[in-house]
Design a protein around this motif. Sequence first.
Motif, PDB file in Angstrom:
ATOM      1  N   PHE A   1       0.990   4.223  -2.922  1.00 31.51           N
ATOM      2  CA  PHE A   1       0.788   5.644  -2.646  1.00 31.51           C
ATOM      3  C   PHE A   1       2.038   6.457  -2.996  1.00 31.51           C
ATOM      4  O   PHE A   1       1.932   7.590  -3.461  1.00 31.51           O
ATOM      5  N   THR A   2       3.219   5.875  -2.766  1.00 29.35           N
ATOM      6  CA  THR A   2       4.449   6.594  -3.107  1.00 29.35           C
ATOM      7  C   THR A   2       4.498   6.881  -4.609  1.00 29.35           C
ATOM      8  O   THR A   2       4.805   7.998  -5.028  1.00 29.35           O
TER       9      THR A   2
ATOM     10  N   TYR B   1       1.951   7.095  -6.590  1.00 28.48           N
ATOM     11  CA  TYR B   1       0.901   8.077  -6.852  1.00 28.48           C
ATOM     12  C   TYR B   1       1.376   9.494  -6.552  1.00 28.48           C
ATOM     13  O   TYR B   1       1.164  10.420  -7.336  1.00 28.48           O
ATOM     14  N   PHE B   2       2.069   9.663  -5.416  1.00 26.65           N
ATOM     15  CA  PHE B   2       2.488  11.011  -5.040  1.00 26.65           C
ATOM     16  C   PHE B   2       3.648  11.522  -5.880  1.00 26.65           C
ATOM     17  O   PHE B   2       3.793  12.717  -6.086  1.00 26.65           O
ATOM     18  N   LEU B   3       4.491  10.623  -6.350  1.00 26.81           N
ATOM     19  CA  LEU B   3       5.671  11.096  -7.081  1.00 26.81           C
ATOM     20  C   LEU B   3       5.466  11.130  -8.589  1.00 26.81           C
ATOM     21  O   LEU B   3       6.210  11.800  -9.298  1.00 26.81           O
ATOM     22  N   LEU B   4       4.435  10.430  -9.070  1.00 31.34           N
ATOM     23  CA  LEU B   4       4.254  10.301 -10.521  1.00 31.34           C
ATOM     24  C   LEU B   4       4.185  11.642 -11.283  1.00 31.34           C
ATOM     25  O   LEU B   4       4.929  11.824 -12.248  1.00 31.34           O
ATOM     26  N   PRO B   5       3.339  12.586 -10.861  1.00 30.72           N
ATOM     27  CA  PRO B   5       3.278  13.844 -11.627  1.00 30.72           C
ATOM     28  C   PRO B   5       4.622  14.568 -11.678  1.00 30.72           C
ATOM     29  O   PRO B   5       4.976  15.154 -12.701  1.00 30.72           O
ATOM     30  N   LEU B   6       5.382  14.486 -10.569  1.00 27.37           N
ATOM     31  CA  LEU B   6       6.684  15.155 -10.557  1.00 27.37           C
ATOM     32  C   LEU B   6       7.665  14.434 -11.473  1.00 27.37           C
ATOM     33  O   LEU B   6       8.462  15.062 -12.181  1.00 27.37           O
TER      34      LEU B   6
ATOM     35  N   ALA C   1       0.839  -1.204   0.000  1.00 23.83           N
ATOM     36  CA  ALA C   1       0.000   0.000   0.000  1.00 23.83           C
ATOM     37  C   ALA C   1       0.875   1.255   0.000  1.00 23.83           C
ATOM     38  O   ALA C   1       0.647   2.187  -0.777  1.00 23.83           O
ATOM     39  N   ALA C   2       1.897   1.268   0.861  1.00 25.07           N
ATOM     40  CA  ALA C   2       2.782   2.430   0.925  1.00 25.07           C
ATOM     41  C   ALA C   2       3.479   2.636  -0.421  1.00 25.07           C
ATOM     42  O   ALA C   2       3.655   3.769  -0.878  1.00 25.07           O
TER      43      ALA C   2
ATOM     44  N   ILE D   1       6.859  12.846 -14.141  1.00 22.63           N
ATOM     45  CA  ILE D   1       6.508  13.186 -15.529  1.00 22.63           C
ATOM     46  C   ILE D   1       7.038  14.569 -15.905  1.00 22.63           C
ATOM     47  O   ILE D   1       7.562  14.765 -17.004  1.00 22.63           O
TER      48      ILE D   1
END
Lengths: 267, 273
Positions: free
Chosen positions: A12-13, A15-20, A8-9, A22
Amino acid sequence: MSKLIYIAAGIFTIYFLLPLYILLMIAFSPAKYTIESVYPPLYFKGFTLSNLIYAFTQYDFISPFFKSLAVATLVGIVALIIGIPAGYGLSRLPGKVAYPVLILLLITNMVPGIVVAIPISAEFIKLGLYDSIPGLAFVQELITLPLAVFILQGTFSTVSRDIEYQAKIDGASTWSFLKNILLPIASPGIAAAFLISWMFSWDEFTYAVILSPIHPTLPIEIYINITRGNELAAVAFSLVFTIPVIILTIALQKYLKGEYLTGGLKS
Amino acid sequence: MKPSLKYFLFTLPAIFYVGFFAFYPSFDAIYLSFLNSQGKFTLDNYKELFYFNIYGTIENTIIVTVGALLIQLFLALGIASILTREFRGKKAFSTISIIPLGVATVVSAIAFSFIFQTVGGYANSFLHIFGLKGVNWYSNTLISLFVVMISDSWKNTPLVTLIILSGMLSIPKDLYYAASLDGAGPIRRFVHITLPNLKKFIAIALIIRGVSEFNIFALPLILIGYHPALLTTLAYELYSTTTIYLSSAAAVILLAFIAVLIVINIKLGGGRK
């Protein structure tokens, strides 16, 4: 069970880092692998600095950068000038007086930016404050002042009142108590109030786009570039714009508490 | 001089400041919304809003607000549950989970505009790997609003997480021990202990975030422009293309909704200290 937590962690990691990730990929890859591709690859497929060099030489980055810097710094200073007395007063007032004041600050934090900005733009044109650094800073202060007051009030509340009585007995005036005792003890909270005000102003969009469209701040400059199709410039500016704020966010993690950011409501 | 009066005087500059910059312009906006360009009283501005599909705009704003809140709450509950446990790398994870808070709205909007581009977008690239066809993310109102909700949730979930986490940490551990002794599994413990004890925190998070969602502006402006419009983007579009009176009317409709949320907020927050 613990394996599940790591999975799970991990999700989420990503998810949180993906836009950056890209943004980094678009900034540092040749355009044919990113914005010019129909199905751009999800991994780095080449490295180049020419996007960044192109963006910074072809488009005006410097003046929006300095405008953002000047506005944010002014916002931080005003937040302390007004916020320190207010935070001190509130930390010493009984709850039944302090609470309505905190509610008032909370309410003003909720007033929609666009509602405030539209009539103010008309006033500012009359006053000559339109598109100016102080004009924008004074209005942005509306977002950051309540936040600064909550942080300062919280910090000053942790300073024991016994120290204050002690100082008074030794003959210190309110002013010298503030200057020599309270402010030095509370300096981490004061620094946090300044930096968080600075950060919110640095990011602010609604007031800036309405009150300062001709000489824009950085977020507005980025927006203008993206609407004109200068995607690489927008990405390059975004990176430079974001890195200091991420560092500040991590440094200020301790002060970014739910209760401050949501208006000082304690459970 | 009474000491509390002295302390109250210290707070006056702040009170005057927010009064001047928040209340005065709000009343000014209401006043302007009833004027025509000759400075005469009129209701025409509000009537004219119907040409700009004000009902649809209100509906869109409500859809985005409710959808984004649900997504954020769901994710925040998951992340906060992870952060209440001890595991290796917890500190790193808690730092990563707060990073989007520091990313400017404009920047997150731009990152997500690359993800959800119809041609050359990374979301479609991802679907392509599995042999799926690309989606046109702006083909109808609901999908467009969905893109806005997802992008907004990325940026704002950390804030909801912080609130939910502080709530979870306030629940006594004994309750969980007792429940697991009685044979309650993790899901039953979550439903019967965590959720009821979090009620207040969830309410606060929803209302405070709800106000911000209603005010959502930069993100939809960059991702979907004025189509479909939200209350804020409509007000801005009217501000930049028509008169200040008409745009004030749209802003006042927004203010009316926010006022209701503020009243609920104070009612809920009133008993708290």
